[in-house]
Design an enzyme around this catalytic site. Structure first.
Site, PDB file in Angstrom:
ATOM      1  N   SER A 212      22.865  74.921  42.570  1.00  0.00           N
ATOM      2  CA  SER A 212      21.845  74.284  41.740  1.00  0.00           C
ATOM      3  C   SER A 212      20.473  74.895  41.971  1.00  0.00           C
ATOM      4  O   SER A 212      20.158  75.364  43.079  1.00  0.00           O
ATOM      5  CB  SER A 212      21.790  72.790  42.074  1.00  0.00           C
ATOM      6  OG  SER A 212      20.656  72.173  41.489  1.00  0.00           O
TER       7      SER A 212
ATOM      8  N   TYR B 203      20.275  66.016  47.653  1.00  0.00           N
ATOM      9  CA  TYR B 203      21.152  66.771  46.757  1.00  0.00           C
ATOM     10  C   TYR B 203      20.898  68.265  46.907  1.00  0.00           C
ATOM     11  O   TYR B 203      21.828  69.061  47.095  1.00  0.00           O
ATOM     12  CB  TYR B 203      20.918  66.327  45.314  1.00  0.00           C
ATOM     13  CG  TYR B 203      21.542  67.235  44.281  1.00  0.00           C
ATOM     14  CD1 TYR B 203      22.918  67.243  44.079  1.00  0.00           C
ATOM     15  CD2 TYR B 203      20.757  68.099  43.516  1.00  0.00           C
ATOM     16  CE1 TYR B 203      23.495  68.099  43.134  1.00  0.00           C
ATOM     17  CE2 TYR B 203      21.321  68.946  42.570  1.00  0.00           C
ATOM     18  CZ  TYR B 203      22.692  68.936  42.387  1.00  0.00           C
ATOM     19  OH  TYR B 203      23.268  69.784  41.473  1.00  0.00           O
TER      20      TYR B 203
ATOM     21  N   LYS C 201      23.386  71.374  48.496  1.00  0.00           N
ATOM     22  CA  LYS C 201      23.771  72.596  47.787  1.00  0.00           C
ATOM     23  C   LYS C 201      23.408  73.836  48.607  1.00  0.00           C
ATOM     24  O   LYS C 201      24.203  74.781  48.722  1.00  0.00           O
ATOM     25  CB  LYS C 201      23.106  72.648  46.407  1.00  0.00           C
ATOM     26  CG  LYS C 201      23.617  71.600  45.432  1.00  0.00           C
ATOM     27  CD  LYS C 201      25.084  71.840  45.065  1.00  0.00           C
ATOM     28  CE  LYS C 201      25.563  70.919  43.978  1.00  0.00           C
ATOM     29  NZ  LYS C 201      26.980  71.131  43.626  1.00  0.00           N
TER      30      LYS C 201
END
Length: 325
Positions: free
Chosen positions: A118, A142, A146
């Site tokens: 991402s 998040y 990643k």
């Protein structure tokens, strides 16, 4: 007796996973889906193994039946604001379970992995468009998950010869093979706006005081057709002996949230009067990809991502078709 060649799509009942499985099947490959969600597949005829990617028994069952050419690792939790509130879930699903998966792949013979990473790994970027070697300072759990999994892949490749490509998604939109985007809760901007307009409600803008021309956040939108193509190009790149690395996958230019709202007004002919709300935690002002590396090394060239109205028409036609039936 030889086993058939197949590719595995983790998170294969999700938006990207089902789109990828649909195109793989269309092109004559055998996609195998792994997903823990008890929801129907939108791609008929694709085998589904229900359960966690961290379950060794699932991988044993797959290996008993198929020879795996590549794993497209699309599984994981994706809501940035939720990750701020529930980091434990995000580290479990985005790091712990995939690490177990890597160990099973290593035990059974390393298989190339194409990882859904991402743009969140960059945090608030120092320069835009963002090149792959920009500093990695994620501002949400998040994004941390990643980036840490990319680092795990790099360590496994150095120690165990585990080939990988990380595709750093920017904002995915549009549809391929009529796969409908459906998240609970829905977090992606285009389907959220479409849902609101169909329900006769005001769509929402989170943050109107960003340092951007109209005060709303700017994002790079990539059409699902182009994103799927990037996955197939990444797999071929590894098959051809390309070194493990990360690539940005976006359109290379940005649209503000207000510009997307204006696009919906143009496409639908409906009045679009958004509700203006405070910023969400973990959202940087501007994310636009520098895609020159993917162009040079993957031959990646977005074909469907330059016209935001095209992506809006895609979403609107699917959502209004659902409403009719």
């Amino acid at each position: 007796m030889s086993k058939p060649d197949a590719v595995v799509v983790t998170g294969g009942l999700g938006y990207v996973g089902q789109s990828l499985a649909a195109v793989l099947k269309e092109r004559g490959q055998i996609p195998i889906v792994v997903d823990y969600r008890d929801i129907p597949s939108q791609v008929p005829g694709v085998p589904v193994f229900y359960g966690s990617i961290g379950d060794k028994e699932i991988w044993k069952q797959i290996y008993d039946q198929y020879h795996i050419d590549v794993v497209y690792h699309c599984a994981g939790l994706i809501v940035v604001s939720e990750s701020v509130q529930e980091p434990a879930r995000y580290f479990q699903e985005n790091l712990v379970a995939p690490l177990a998966m890597l160990n099973y792949l290593h035990d059974m013979g390393p298989v190339p992995v194409i990882f859904s990473s991402s743009a969140a790994v960059y945090g608030t970027p120092e320069m835009v468009p963002i090149p792959e070697d920009a500093p990695k300072v994620p501002i949400s759990p998040y994004g941390v998950s990643k980036w840490q999994f990319e680092e795990i892949l790099q360590a496994y490749d150095q120690a165990y010869v585990q080939p990988w490509v990380a595709l750093r998604y920017f904002n995915v939109a549009g549809s391929v093979n009529n796969v409908v985007e459906s998240h609970v809760p829905e977090t992606h901007l285009l389907p959220r706006i479409a849902n609101a307009l169909i329900q006769g409600e005001q769509p929402e803008i989170y943050g109107t005081d960003y340092p951007t021309p109209d005060g709303t956040a700017v994002r790079d939108y990539i059409h699902m057709h182009d994103l799927v193509e990037a996955h197939l190009q990444a797999a071929q790149y590894l098959k051809d002996g390309g070194p493990s690395t990360a690539f940005n996958v976006g359109s290379g230019h940005g649209h503000s949230v207000q510009e997307v709202m204006d696009g919906f007004a143009r496409v639908t002919g409906l009045p679009v009067d958004p509700k203006r709300l405070p910023r969400r935690a973990g959202d940087p002002p501007v994310l636009v990809a520098d895609i020159n590396k993917a162009r040079a090394e993957l031959s990646f060239e977005p074909q469907f991502s330059h016209d935001i109205d095209h992506m809006i028409r895609d979403i609107w036609s699917l959502f209004t078709a659902e409403e009719r039936y």
